[in-house]
Motif scaffolding. Structure first.
Motif, PDB file in Angstrom:
ATOM      1  N   PRO A  83      48.989 111.796 -61.164  1.00  0.00           N
ATOM      2  CA  PRO A  83      47.557 112.092 -60.952  1.00  0.00           C
ATOM      3  C   PRO A  83      47.083 111.590 -59.587  1.00  0.00           C
ATOM      4  O   PRO A  83      47.635 110.638 -59.032  1.00  0.00           O
ATOM      5  CB  PRO A  83      46.875 111.340 -62.095  1.00  0.00           C
ATOM      6  CG  PRO A  83      47.831 110.257 -62.479  1.00  0.00           C
ATOM      7  CD  PRO A  83      49.200 110.808 -62.245  1.00  0.00           C
ATOM      8  N   VAL A  84      46.053 112.235 -59.088  1.00  0.00           N
ATOM      9  CA  VAL A  84      45.440 111.820 -57.829  1.00  0.00           C
ATOM     10  C   VAL A  84      44.004 111.359 -58.033  1.00  0.00           C
ATOM     11  O   VAL A  84      43.365 110.896 -57.089  1.00  0.00           O
ATOM     12  CB  VAL A  84      45.480 112.967 -56.796  1.00  0.00           C
ATOM     13  CG1 VAL A  84      46.895 113.249 -56.364  1.00  0.00           C
ATOM     14  CG2 VAL A  84      44.814 114.233 -57.351  1.00  0.00           C
ATOM     15  N   LYS A 140      51.811 110.918 -52.412  1.00  0.00           N
ATOM     16  CA  LYS A 140      51.502 110.268 -53.687  1.00  0.00           C
ATOM     17  C   LYS A 140      50.469 109.168 -53.471  1.00  0.00           C
ATOM     18  O   LYS A 140      50.431 108.534 -52.418  1.00  0.00           O
ATOM     19  CB  LYS A 140      52.758 109.651 -54.305  1.00  0.00           C
ATOM     20  CG  LYS A 140      53.870 110.648 -54.613  1.00  0.00           C
ATOM     21  CD  LYS A 140      55.058 109.937 -55.229  1.00  0.00           C
ATOM     22  CE  LYS A 140      56.192 110.910 -55.542  1.00  0.00           C
ATOM     23  NZ  LYS A 140      57.354 110.212 -56.156  1.00  0.00           N
ATOM     24  N   ILE A 141      49.664 108.954 -54.511  1.00  0.00           N
ATOM     25  CA  ILE A 141      48.725 107.835 -54.531  1.00  0.00           C
ATOM     26  C   ILE A 141      48.993 107.052 -55.808  1.00  0.00           C
ATOM     27  O   ILE A 141      48.894 107.598 -56.911  1.00  0.00           O
ATOM     28  CB  ILE A 141      47.259 108.320 -54.495  1.00  0.00           C
ATOM     29  CG1 ILE A 141      47.022 109.235 -53.284  1.00  0.00           C
ATOM     30  CG2 ILE A 141      46.308 107.129 -54.442  1.00  0.00           C
ATOM     31  CD1 ILE A 141      45.636 109.839 -53.242  1.00  0.00           C
ATOM     32  N   THR A 142      49.366 105.787 -55.657  1.00  0.00           N
ATOM     33  CA  THR A 142      49.727 104.967 -56.815  1.00  0.00           C
ATOM     34  C   THR A 142      49.044 103.603 -56.731  1.00  0.00           C
ATOM     35  O   THR A 142      48.398 103.269 -55.737  1.00  0.00           O
ATOM     36  CB  THR A 142      51.254 104.761 -56.879  1.00  0.00           C
ATOM     37  OG1 THR A 142      51.692 104.144 -55.651  1.00  0.00           O
ATOM     38  CG2 THR A 142      51.967 106.091 -57.068  1.00  0.00           C
ATOM     39  N   HIS A 164      48.040 102.415 -53.172  1.00  0.00           N
ATOM     40  CA  HIS A 164      49.008 102.726 -52.125  1.00  0.00           C
ATOM     41  C   HIS A 164      49.069 104.237 -51.905  1.00  0.00           C
ATOM     42  O   HIS A 164      49.200 105.006 -52.868  1.00  0.00           O
ATOM     43  CB  HIS A 164      50.405 102.220 -52.508  1.00  0.00           C
ATOM     44  CG  HIS A 164      50.476 100.722 -52.621  1.00  0.00           C
ATOM     45  ND1 HIS A 164      51.393 100.079 -53.428  1.00  0.00           N
ATOM     46  CD2 HIS A 164      49.736  99.749 -52.041  1.00  0.00           C
ATOM     47  CE1 HIS A 164      51.222  98.774 -53.330  1.00  0.00           C
ATOM     48  NE2 HIS A 164      50.217  98.552 -52.502  1.00  0.00           N
ATOM     49  N   VAL A 165      48.970 104.659 -50.663  1.00  0.00           N
ATOM     50  CA  VAL A 165      49.088 106.072 -50.296  1.00  0.00           C
ATOM     51  C   VAL A 165      50.454 106.284 -49.666  1.00  0.00           C
ATOM     52  O   VAL A 165      50.781 105.684 -48.638  1.00  0.00           O
ATOM     53  CB  VAL A 165      47.971 106.491 -49.322  1.00  0.00           C
ATOM     54  CG1 VAL A 165      48.150 107.954 -48.918  1.00  0.00           C
ATOM     55  CG2 VAL A 165      46.596 106.263 -49.941  1.00  0.00           C
ATOM     56  N   HIS A 166      51.263 107.141 -50.283  1.00  0.00           N
ATOM     57  CA  HIS A 166      52.611 107.419 -49.808  1.00  0.00           C
ATOM     58  C   HIS A 166      52.612 108.801 -49.143  1.00  0.00           C
ATOM     59  O   HIS A 166      52.906 109.818 -49.792  1.00  0.00           O
ATOM     60  CB  HIS A 166      53.615 107.381 -50.963  1.00  0.00           C
ATOM     61  CG  HIS A 166      53.522 106.134 -51.807  1.00  0.00           C
ATOM     62  ND1 HIS A 166      54.104 104.950 -51.445  1.00  0.00           N
ATOM     63  CD2 HIS A 166      52.884 105.896 -52.985  1.00  0.00           C
ATOM     64  CE1 HIS A 166      53.858 104.029 -52.361  1.00  0.00           C
ATOM     65  NE2 HIS A 166      53.111 104.569 -53.314  1.00  0.00           N
TER      66      HIS A 166
END
Length: 423
Positions: A83-84, A140-142, A164-166
């Motif tokens: 999910p974002v 990804k955003i985790t 964290h933004v990947h």
């Protein structure tokens, strides 16, 4: 209105297109084009535009279709399903992937890379190089737990959650630039800063294809959301009535009066999937004059001849919400509501009374105290033709610029507009 709204889902928008079957046969005909926001899983197709029946094709039946400038290619892909939404982010170590066969919208085709999009609850962008495999650009955003180092005041250190933004897609695209014989520093800086959007990724991939010196065969120019500035002019038809204890104006017939108007504004709308709603911010200027005569009979002293004249100028900012009942690429029919606020001036506000029992004429040049700022609610309907010409009619549901303990009025306005959208 209810009947029209119920028919919206049944609307068809067949446009010329073609499909390629899984056996590589090509069929030309008409596709029910929905300008899809979420990638379609099936389409309706007929070879004769006048025929009643239509065939339904899915990924089991066709490998490619093209309609109205959009290209869709069938591919077997792996999607990242993390999910974002900030309220639903997963932990750093979480993996959520899904494989499926889908129709990918073609954004860019070229000698180095092809770029595709799949949209479900979030956008997925895929690149394809000479290996012909599909690779999703990673973004990804985790959420992760961090343990800060302690100090003399906090020896242990308090752990906390951090987002964290990947954005690994920067490096993934940079790898293709490094393979080119000529290193473009400007393009390298652009790759390092682009966002994960169709527009920005499309420009970079097109530029990577252009590095080879060859022409880029195809770049999609479809937009999902857009701002459209527009301007126009029209005529206002208006009348007003007074109620209350004022014997001079009560029952006076002002008739319908006409005045010029101009307007300008900006519309926020969605091209893709022909979304039902659009929103406008608009400012208009109008000028209208009212004149009327009244004969007031007095029992004992004769009668008075009353002449009242009012000139009103309005600067009107407004918010407009439109529902598009018919939504096609080159024709839209809409109906909506307009919430406006008039900033008014009254250069003329004069009442003249001539009395039959005397030669004296009485005149009051500021007869009524009108509101200089007052709201008005309108309904609006019209059509947008060829995406640029906007013909509309506006009618007032409620409007009042005079309300005292002894007197109030009711303003009715209808306007015919012709506007032009600067796309």
């Amino acid at each position: 209105m209810l009947g029209l709204c119920l028919q919206v889902t049944a609307q068809k928008n067949y446009q010329k297109g073609q499909v390629v079957l899984t056996n590589r046969d090509t069929l030309k005909g008409w596709i029910d084009y929905r300008n899809w926001h979420i990638n379609p899983t099936s389409i309706r197709f007929k070879q004769d535009s006048l025929a009643d029946g239509a065939r339904q094709f899915t990924t089991n039946d066709i490998s490619f279709f093209q309609v109205a400038g959009d290209k869709y290619l069938k591919a077997f892909i792996t999607k990242d399903m993390l999910p974002v939404d900030v309220n639903s982010l997963a932990a750093d170590s979480t993996e959520m992937q899904q494989t499926e066969t889908a129709f990918l919208r073609v954004l860019v085709e070229g000698p180095v890379l092809n770029l595709y999009e799949v949209y479900d609850f979030k956008p997925h962008y895929y690149i394809q190089d000479s290996t012909k495999s599909y690779h999703e650009l990673t973004n990804k955003i985790t959420l992760g737990v961090e343990h800060p180092l302690g100090d003399e005041h906090n020896p242990v250190g308090d752990e906390h959650i951090k987002m964290h933004v990947h954005d690994y897609y920067h490096g993934e695209l940079m790898a293709y630039l490094l393979l080119q014989p000529k290193y473009d520093k400007k393009l390298a800086r652009q790759i390092q800063t682009i966002g994960y959007t169709e527009k920005e990724l499309g420009k970079v991939v097109a530029a990577l294809n252009g590095v080879t010196g060859q022409n880029v065969p195809y770049v999609s120019n479809n937009r999902k959301k857009a701002l459209s500035f527009y301007a126009g002019a029209g005529a206002i038809y208006s009348t007003l009535t007074f109620s209350g204890d004022n014997v001079y104006l009560k029952g006076m017939d002002f008739g319908w009066n006409t005045g010029p108007a101009i307007m300008a504004g900006v519309e926020l709308f969605s091209d893709r999937s022909f979304r039902e709603l659009s929103f406008r911010l608009e400012v208009a200027y109008s000028s209208i004059s009212y004149k009327a005569d009244n004969l007031l009979t007095r029992n004992s002293v004769g009668s008075d001849t009353i002449h009242y004249e009012l000139k009103q100028r309005n600067i009107t900012p407004s918010l407009i919400v439109l529902y598009h009942i018919i939504r096609r690429e080159k024709f839209r029919y809409y109906i909506g509501a307009q919430f406006a606020y008039n900033l008014s001036s009254y250069p003329t506000n004069a009442l003249t009374a001539t009395h039959s029992y005397t030669t004296i004429v009485s005149k009051n040049d500021s007869y009524l105290s009108f509101d200089k700022n007052w709201p008005i609610v309108n309904i609006k309907t019209g059509a947008i033709i060829n995406r640029r010409w906007d013909v509309g009619i506006t009618g007032s549901l409620w409007g009042r610029n005079l309300n005292t303990s002894t007197m109030h009025n009711n303003v009715k306005q209808y306007a015919l507009w012709l506007g032009y959208h600067f796309l």
